[in-house]
Enzyme design. Structure first.
Site, PDB file in Angstrom:
ATOM      1  N   GLY A  56      45.122  53.940  39.855  1.00 61.45           N
ATOM      2  CA  GLY A  56      44.877  53.768  41.072  1.00 61.45           C
ATOM      3  C   GLY A  56      43.702  55.092  39.716  1.00 61.45           C
ATOM      4  O   GLY A  56      43.978  54.987  38.259  1.00 61.45           O
ATOM      5  N   CYS A  83      50.734  51.974  35.568  1.00 60.76           N
ATOM      6  CA  CYS A  83      49.844  53.229  35.093  1.00 60.76           C
ATOM      7  C   CYS A  83      49.415  54.027  35.557  1.00 60.76           C
ATOM      8  O   CYS A  83      50.677  54.976  36.140  1.00 60.76           O
ATOM      9  CB  CYS A  83      48.179  51.785  35.436  1.00 60.76           C
ATOM     10  SG  CYS A  83      46.901  53.337  34.863  1.00 60.76           S
ATOM     11  N   TYR A  84      48.613  54.227  36.313  1.00 61.89           N
ATOM     12  CA  TYR A  84      49.138  55.656  37.983  1.00 61.89           C
ATOM     13  C   TYR A  84      50.393  55.178  38.657  1.00 61.89           C
ATOM     14  O   TYR A  84      50.144  56.998  38.754  1.00 61.89           O
ATOM     15  CB  TYR A  84      47.527  55.216  38.499  1.00 61.89           C
ATOM     16  CG  TYR A  84      47.878  56.980  39.235  1.00 61.89           C
ATOM     17  CD1 TYR A  84      47.579  58.395  39.135  1.00 61.89           C
ATOM     18  CD2 TYR A  84      48.035  56.546  41.300  1.00 61.89           C
ATOM     19  CE1 TYR A  84      47.154  59.446  40.131  1.00 61.89           C
ATOM     20  CE2 TYR A  84      48.051  57.880  41.510  1.00 61.89           C
ATOM     21  CZ  TYR A  84      47.657  58.712  41.756  1.00 61.89           C
ATOM     22  OH  TYR A  84      48.216  60.256  42.698  1.00 61.89           O
ATOM     23  N   HIS A 170      48.929  47.176  32.170  1.00 60.32           N
ATOM     24  CA  HIS A 170      48.934  46.496  33.329  1.00 60.32           C
ATOM     25  C   HIS A 170      49.468  44.534  32.760  1.00 60.32           C
ATOM     26  O   HIS A 170      48.810  44.774  32.008  1.00 60.32           O
ATOM     27  CB  HIS A 170      47.746  46.366  33.826  1.00 60.32           C
ATOM     28  CG  HIS A 170      46.858  47.834  33.978  1.00 60.32           C
ATOM     29  ND1 HIS A 170      46.698  47.522  35.207  1.00 60.32           N
ATOM     30  CD2 HIS A 170      46.308  48.692  33.210  1.00 60.32           C
ATOM     31  CE1 HIS A 170      45.710  49.052  35.640  1.00 60.32           C
ATOM     32  NE2 HIS A 170      45.817  49.028  34.074  1.00 60.32           N
ATOM     33  N   GLU A 172      50.101  42.671  35.059  1.00 59.52           N
ATOM     34  CA  GLU A 172      49.450  41.864  36.113  1.00 59.52           C
ATOM     35  C   GLU A 172      48.057  41.512  35.480  1.00 59.52           C
ATOM     36  O   GLU A 172      47.572  40.482  35.789  1.00 59.52           O
ATOM     37  CB  GLU A 172      49.415  42.518  37.324  1.00 59.52           C
ATOM     38  CG  GLU A 172      48.025  43.994  37.042  1.00 59.52           C
ATOM     39  CD  GLU A 172      48.642  44.688  37.563  1.00 59.52           C
ATOM     40  OE1 GLU A 172      49.454  45.230  36.170  1.00 59.52           O
ATOM     41  OE2 GLU A 172      47.393  45.550  37.106  1.00 59.52           O
ATOM     42  N   SER A 224      23.793  30.871  48.122  1.00 53.41           N
ATOM     43  CA  SER A 224      22.914  30.888  46.902  1.00 53.41           C
ATOM     44  C   SER A 224      22.942  29.977  45.804  1.00 53.41           C
ATOM     45  O   SER A 224      21.808  30.250  45.014  1.00 53.41           O
ATOM     46  CB  SER A 224      23.652  32.261  46.677  1.00 53.41           C
ATOM     47  OG  SER A 224      24.754  31.927  45.539  1.00 53.41           O
ATOM     48  N   GLY A 225      23.750  29.017  46.102  1.00 53.82           N
ATOM     49  CA  GLY A 225      23.938  28.062  45.018  1.00 53.82           C
ATOM     50  C   GLY A 225      24.654  28.115  44.049  1.00 53.82           C
ATOM     51  O   GLY A 225      25.028  27.929  43.276  1.00 53.82           O
ATOM     52  N   GLY A 226      25.835  29.210  44.762  1.00 56.62           N
ATOM     53  CA  GLY A 226      27.067  30.097  43.240  1.00 56.62           C
ATOM     54  C   GLY A 226      28.705  28.895  44.027  1.00 56.62           C
ATOM     55  O   GLY A 226      28.069  28.255  45.391  1.00 56.62           O
ATOM     56  N   VAL A 227      29.165  28.752  43.138  1.00 55.75           N
ATOM     57  CA  VAL A 227      31.055  28.624  43.679  1.00 55.75           C
ATOM     58  C   VAL A 227      31.285  29.234  45.038  1.00 55.75           C
ATOM     59  O   VAL A 227      31.489  28.124  45.434  1.00 55.75           O
ATOM     60  CB  VAL A 227      31.295  28.987  42.407  1.00 55.75           C
ATOM     61  CG1 VAL A 227      33.064  28.356  42.217  1.00 55.75           C
ATOM     62  CG2 VAL A 227      31.165  28.355  41.002  1.00 55.75           C
ATOM     63  N   ASP A 228      31.271  30.371  45.113  1.00 49.73           N
ATOM     64  CA  ASP A 228      31.944  30.694  46.301  1.00 49.73           C
ATOM     65  C   ASP A 228      31.168  30.885  47.504  1.00 49.73           C
ATOM     66  O   ASP A 228      31.441  30.494  48.358  1.00 49.73           O
ATOM     67  CB  ASP A 228      31.943  32.545  46.492  1.00 49.73           C
ATOM     68  CG  ASP A 228      32.122  33.323  45.203  1.00 49.73           C
ATOM     69  OD1 ASP A 228      33.157  32.423  44.347  1.00 49.73           O
ATOM     70  OD2 ASP A 228      31.713  34.295  44.190  1.00 49.73           O
ATOM     71  N   SER A 229      29.806  30.867  47.831  1.00 46.72           N
ATOM     72  CA  SER A 229      29.252  30.275  49.031  1.00 46.72           C
ATOM     73  C   SER A 229      29.230  29.413  49.602  1.00 46.72           C
ATOM     74  O   SER A 229      29.255  28.794  50.570  1.00 46.72           O
ATOM     75  CB  SER A 229      27.674  30.773  49.240  1.00 46.72           C
ATOM     76  OG  SER A 229      26.855  30.378  47.860  1.00 46.72           O
ATOM     77  N   THR A 230      28.906  28.017  48.194  1.00 41.20           N
ATOM     78  CA  THR A 230      28.889  26.182  48.525  1.00 41.20           C
ATOM     79  C   THR A 230      30.483  26.665  49.195  1.00 41.20           C
ATOM     80  O   THR A 230      30.219  25.441  49.530  1.00 41.20           O
ATOM     81  CB  THR A 230      28.835  26.033  46.968  1.00 41.20           C
ATOM     82  OG1 THR A 230      27.263  26.658  46.422  1.00 41.20           O
ATOM     83  CG2 THR A 230      28.299  24.646  47.871  1.00 41.20           C
ATOM     84  N   LYS A 375      38.700  34.121  41.735  1.00 43.62           N
ATOM     85  CA  LYS A 375      37.702  32.819  41.351  1.00 43.62           C
ATOM     86  C   LYS A 375      37.994  31.330  40.924  1.00 43.62           C
ATOM     87  O   LYS A 375      37.668  30.658  41.514  1.00 43.62           O
ATOM     88  CB  LYS A 375      36.379  33.262  40.459  1.00 43.62           C
ATOM     89  CG  LYS A 375      35.377  32.428  40.122  1.00 43.62           C
ATOM     90  CD  LYS A 375      34.716  32.089  41.204  1.00 43.62           C
ATOM     91  CE  LYS A 375      33.110  32.704  40.814  1.00 43.62           C
ATOM     92  NZ  LYS A 375      32.403  33.501  41.606  1.00 43.62           N
TER      93      LYS A 375
END
Ligand code: XMP
Length: 586
Positions: A56, A83-84, A170, A172, A224-230, A375
């Site tokens: 944290g 960590c924290y 970390h 993870e 947007s032409g990006g991976v996520d929105s497509t 991603k």
């Protein structure tokens, strides 16, 4: 927070950037994990096999720092603090936590001091990823010191009798190569959690979820032409059919060279013809951004422009009659970095989390089918949906576009020379110990990545370290001038970005990095007022990243072409890992 009746492991969210990643890593072991508020009362964990307390941004001594119910430490359930989380355990069990002087960010060498169930099967000397300033300086009673690093004597501690464990690093993140084994030791061997988690994230389940949350309404998207929105758009098309989904691609004037043509072409090939409109809005966006130099201000302006534009488009084009919801390609890290989980610090506000959209979210008028994914998972879903590789393999590009990569300053200043190099008085955003930083940049006089890591751990006055790859003037002759977000500077950046993309594509280098932002900073001379910064990074999920060294030939070719661009004084290479830098400069 998603409480589950059947989870074997509870991950307590103490505000860490990586809290959700811990839960995901545990699910990868086949064990059901849930994320809960850190101060959830101990009696709610009855029946759990184990508890993990995340990292944290806070210090255990801050008045409002995330707390835990101390009763979880004596409930007989195994607990692992990360960590924290380790510092919380030490604090509650009678140890001492102190403010660290130098902090430790990035890679460190962990040395095992004695055998323990937690580190079983990992080498006695191993690489781990650190991101902290405070540290434990005296161990609580009953604990054993299991491992150390050069600057952190209690990097792993264990009280096997009470089954309480803590690690300062970390496990993870991918930069701790044996991290998954350590989590597995805790979850499977120490907690004896059952491996009965079935990842039900099949495409059908996602489509069903979309149908359920959209009901009889339609979906309107900005792509947007990006991976996520497509990928999100394609999922909605499949779930609802082409007649119920509409998309608009906005040319904001903040896009890269050739982007609008690429988007038009790709959507035609996705059989989404007729569902996508292209909207030109360069003047509106650039006009609204006049005079904005603070990165958060830029992000808010851009986000609100999108909301206003969306309302106008819906009204004037009668795109969707009656009920509609907004579809977005938000993925999990967008939510964490915008401070969207209960306790995470706001590092930066993503454009899909600004006030106007928050309002729609509260009204239940937003559908975000990818909100739980990272991603790499989104790419895997896209592959199953037959989205072409030319799109899926694209490097991520931020929604606010070149506006954030074009750094602005309000008043000019000279650089300050010191023993390590030159301090450039241009602030950029970074992430230090889970909090946002906004600090100047250092240009190293000499040395490479190794020196850069040493310098960044030692100094508090800068959050990035760069090397100069070449200039049209000596570094001593450069200074910072007041600079805003002008069309001319955006054109310089767009040109520089296109050169870097072409050379990195031709050389095959682009496939060896996760992302390669190109940034413009107002460091230069009267004739050539700006410098270009190259930021190639390796990452798996964008949450942490390693700076990548450019091959010599590519470095020379890029520097030569970039220095021939009008207005460019020097070319710098960013050597900073994330943390303490972020991937983007802004
Ligand atoms: P940072 O700079 O925080 O970036 O290390 C992590 C990843 O997130 C991307 N990024 C964004 N993506 N909208 C997006 O869609 C945004 O506003 C945004 N800001 C950062 C960044 O490019 C990197 O991949």
């Amino acid at each position: 927070m998603s409480a589950s009746a059947t989870a074997a492991i509870s991950v307590l969210d103490a505000g860490g950037q990586y809290c959700h990643l811990i839960a995901r890593k545990i699910r990868e072991l086949g064990v059901e994990a849930e994320v809960r508020a850190s101060d959830t009362p101990a009696n709610e964990f009855a029946g759990r096999h184990g508890i993990v307390i995340s990292g944290g941004p806070a210090s255990v001594y801050d008045a409002d720092s995330p707390s835990i119910d101390p009763a979880i430490l004596s409930a007989g359930i195994p607990v692992l603090g990360i960590c924290y989380g380790l510092q919380l355990i030490a604090h509650h069990c009678g140890g001492t936590v102190q403010k660290g002087e130098r902090g430790e960010f990035g890679l460190a060498e962990l040395r095992t001091l004695e055998d323990s169930a937690l580190l079983a099967g990992t080498p006695p000397g191993q690489q781990v990823w650190m991101s902290h300033r405070d540290l434990v300086t005296a161990m609580p009673e009953g604990f054993r010191r299991v491992a150390e690093t050069a600057s952190c004597p209690y990097s792993a501690i264990a009280d096997p009798a009470r089954r309480l464990y803590g690690v300062q690093f970390h496990p993870e993140v991918v930069h701790t190569p044996h991290g998954q084994r350590i989590l597995s030791n805790f979850v499977l061997d120490i907690c004896r959690a059952p491996r009965d988690w079935d990842p039900v994230h099949s495409i059908e389940a996602l489509e069903e979820q979309i149908r359920r949350s959209v009901g009889d309404r339609n979906v309107f998207f900005f792509v947007s032409g990006g991976v996520d929105s497509t990928v999100a758009y394609t999922l909605c098309l499949r779930a609802l059919g082409a007649e119920r989904v509409r998309g608009v691609y906005v040319d904001t004037g903040l896009m890269r060279e050739g982007e609008t043509d690429f988007v038009r072409h790709t959507f035609d090939s996705l059989h989404a013809e007729g569902t996508l409109a292209i909207e030109m809005a360069c003047e509106e966006f650039l006009g609204a951004l006049q005079g904005a130099s603070d990165p958060e201000q830029k992000r808010h302006i851009i986000g609100e422009q999108f909301v206003a534009l969306q309302e106008r488009i819906i009204e004037t084009r009668h795109l969707l009659d009656g009920h509609w919801v907004l579809g977005q390609g938000t993925i999990y890290p967008d939510t964490i970095e915008s401070g969207g989980t209960a306790k995470a610090a706001t590092i930066k506000t993503h454009h899909n989390r600004v006030a106007g959209i928050q309002k729609l979210l509260e009204e239940g008028r937003v559908v975000e089918p990818l909100a739980q994914f990272y991603k790499d998972e989104v790419r895997a879903i896209g592959r199953q949906l037959n989205v072409p590789d030319t799109l899926l393999e694209r490097h991520p590009f931020p929604g606010p576009g070149l506006a954030i990569r074009c750094l602005c300053v309000e008043s000019g200043a000279s650089m300050v020379r010191d023993a390590d190099g030159w301090v450039v008085p241009v602030n950029s955003v970074g992430v230090q110990g889970d909090s946002r930083s906004y600090k100047p940049v250092l240009i190293l006089t000499a040395g490479g990545p190794r020196e850069a890591t040493e310098v960044i751990n030692r100094r508090h006055d800068v959050n990035r370290v760069t090397a100069c790859l070449g200039g049209n003037a000596p570094v001593d002759a450069l200074s910072v001038r007041p600079s805003g977000l002008t069309a001319a500077r955006l054109a310089t950046l767009r040109r520089a970005d296109a050169i870097v993309r072409r050379l990195s594509h031709q050389s095959g280098f682009e496939t060896r990095v996760w992302q390669f932002p190109v940034i413009l900073i107002p460091l230069g001379t009267a004739d050539a007022p700006d410098s270009v910064v190259l930021r190639p990074v390796h990452s798996v999920d964008g949450m942490t990243a390693e700076a990548v060294v450019l091959p010599d030939s590519l470095r020379a070719a890029m520097a030569a072409e970039l220095l021939a661009v009008r207005g460019v004084a020097a070319v710098l290479l960013d050597l900073t890992h994330k943390p303490p830098g972020t991937i983007e400069w802004e």
